[in-house]
Design an enzyme around this catalytic site. Structure first.
Site, PDB file in Angstrom:
ATOM      1  N   CYS A  31       0.050  -5.168  -5.411  1.00 18.81           N
ATOM      2  CA  CYS A  31      -0.327  -5.175  -6.938  1.00 18.81           C
ATOM      3  C   CYS A  31       0.883  -4.264  -7.707  1.00 18.81           C
ATOM      4  O   CYS A  31       0.620  -3.184  -7.909  1.00 18.81           O
ATOM      5  CB  CYS A  31      -1.671  -4.570  -7.223  1.00 18.81           C
ATOM      6  SG  CYS A  31      -1.814  -4.706  -9.142  1.00 18.81           S
TER       7      CYS A  31
ATOM      8  N   CYS B  23      -0.715  -2.506 -10.827  1.00 20.21           N
ATOM      9  CA  CYS B  23      -1.535  -1.387 -10.275  1.00 20.21           C
ATOM     10  C   CYS B  23      -0.843  -0.191  -9.995  1.00 20.21           C
ATOM     11  O   CYS B  23      -1.145   1.091 -10.500  1.00 20.21           O
ATOM     12  CB  CYS B  23      -2.453  -1.570  -9.262  1.00 20.21           C
ATOM     13  SG  CYS B  23      -3.490  -3.212  -9.525  1.00 20.21           S
ATOM     14  N   ASP B  24       0.524  -0.225  -9.363  1.00 17.83           N
ATOM     15  CA  ASP B  24       1.024   0.776  -8.400  1.00 17.83           C
ATOM     16  C   ASP B  24       2.348   0.851  -8.993  1.00 17.83           C
ATOM     17  O   ASP B  24       2.955   1.777  -8.621  1.00 17.83           O
ATOM     18  CB  ASP B  24       1.138   0.635  -6.956  1.00 17.83           C
ATOM     19  CG  ASP B  24      -0.349   0.549  -6.481  1.00 17.83           C
ATOM     20  OD1 ASP B  24      -1.356   1.206  -7.062  1.00 17.83           O
ATOM     21  OD2 ASP B  24      -0.608  -0.169  -5.506  1.00 17.83           O
TER      22      ASP B  24
END
Length: 305
Positions: free
Chosen positions: A133, A136-137
């Site tokens: 992701c 997300c990261d």
């Protein structure tokens, strides 16, 4: 045999929100989760793009808070594997590993799993440089070198997003041209820090406590090489957890459940929310919206009955 007005299959953000809303509507509701309440979000070390948490929050903590809030309104929950599902008369029978229940309406919120490369080191280094992701990261790799595996819209879009953080972004693709839309491709080709590893596949991932390099193989020449990066983002697709419902509700070519804007499926009384449905944005915020909408639609369905 216990009967409920609403049965929710899946305890991620979509399912937990559906449980919260359905319980607040006063409906007898059960939520069935096979693992940890919170779903895939519990694997995220840090979530910074969910509203209401300006300093960010761990995925585990966010899942716990959602579960506690839903339970406070009377949601019944259980941990178990759903092994059977069928439409019987005017209700639905759900078989679990320790018995079965019936429900007048069902919300499918079973999510999806990231498609993995399937090479040595992938599982061990997940969360230690390997991610699925970019949204997300990506921020974790500021000014560092990263790579993206894939050649479709998701992979190239991830590379574009990562280019806002990383020092250099490699796109690793097994072919000599991308499958992404021309607009997205054109943008990627215009950014100098995005480079391409054509005709290449990942053979293995190396590193002790964190990812250190990727072993590549050129599928045309057979040449092998090592690519030193701090992060690898795998973007080769998602596998929806929809096998249990095949042949019952309409699905698209990728086996995502087809819904309308009210989360209704092709079968009256069955609704779907979150990553398992078609056109999901696959973000916590949108899953929560799906869950609220599906519960509202289930309430309307039951009221009409």
């Amino acid at each position: 045999m216990k009967e409920y007005e609403v049965a929710i299959i899946g305890g991620g953000p979509a399912g937990l929100t559906a449980g919260l809303y359905a319980s607040r509507y006063g409906l007898s509701t059960i939520l069935i989760e096979r693992g940890l309440f919170g779903g895939q979000i519990v694997n995220a070390g840090y979530v910074e793009n969910y509203p209401g948490f300006p300093e960010g929050v761990s995925g585990m903590e966010l899942g716990r808070l959602m579960y506690e809030q839903a339970s406070r309104f009377g949601l019944t929950s259980t941990v178990g594997e759903v092994t059977g599902f069928k439409h019987a008369s005017d209700k639905f029978e759900i078989t679990m590993d320790d018995g079965f229940i019936t429900a007048i309406s069902v919300i499918i919120a079973t999510g999806s799993n990231y498609r993995k490369i399937g090479v040595d080191g992938e599982t061990r280094l997940t969360g230690r440089g390997v991610s699925y992701c970019a949204t997300c990261d990506g921020f974790l790799f500021k000014n560092k070198d990263v790579a993206v595996v894939g050649g479709g819209d998701t992979a190239v879009t991830d590379a574009l997003e990562l280019s806002q953080h990383a020092g250099k972004v490699y796109i690793i693709h097994r072919r000599d041209q991308l499958r992404a839309s021309s607009v997205v491709q054109k943008l990627a080709f215009s950014i100098p820090k995005i480079q391409f590893k054509w005709d290449s596949v990942v053979e293995s991932l190396e590193g002790q406590d964190k990812l250190s390099h990727i072993n590549l193989k050129n599928v045309k020449s057979g040449e092998k090489s090592a690519l030193q990066v701090d992060g690898l983002f795998v973007a080769i697709g998602l596998i929806p957890n929809s096998a249990l419902f095949m042949g019952l509700v309409e699905m698209d070519q990728n086996n995502n459940i087809v819904t309308d804007e009210s989360m209704r499926t092709s079968v009256p009384g069955i609704f779907s929310a979150g990553d398992v449905r078609r056109n999901s944005a696959r973000q916590v915020a949108t899953a929560v919206g799906d869950g609220a909408t599906s519960a509202k639609s289930a309430f309307s369905f039951l009221k009409e009955r």
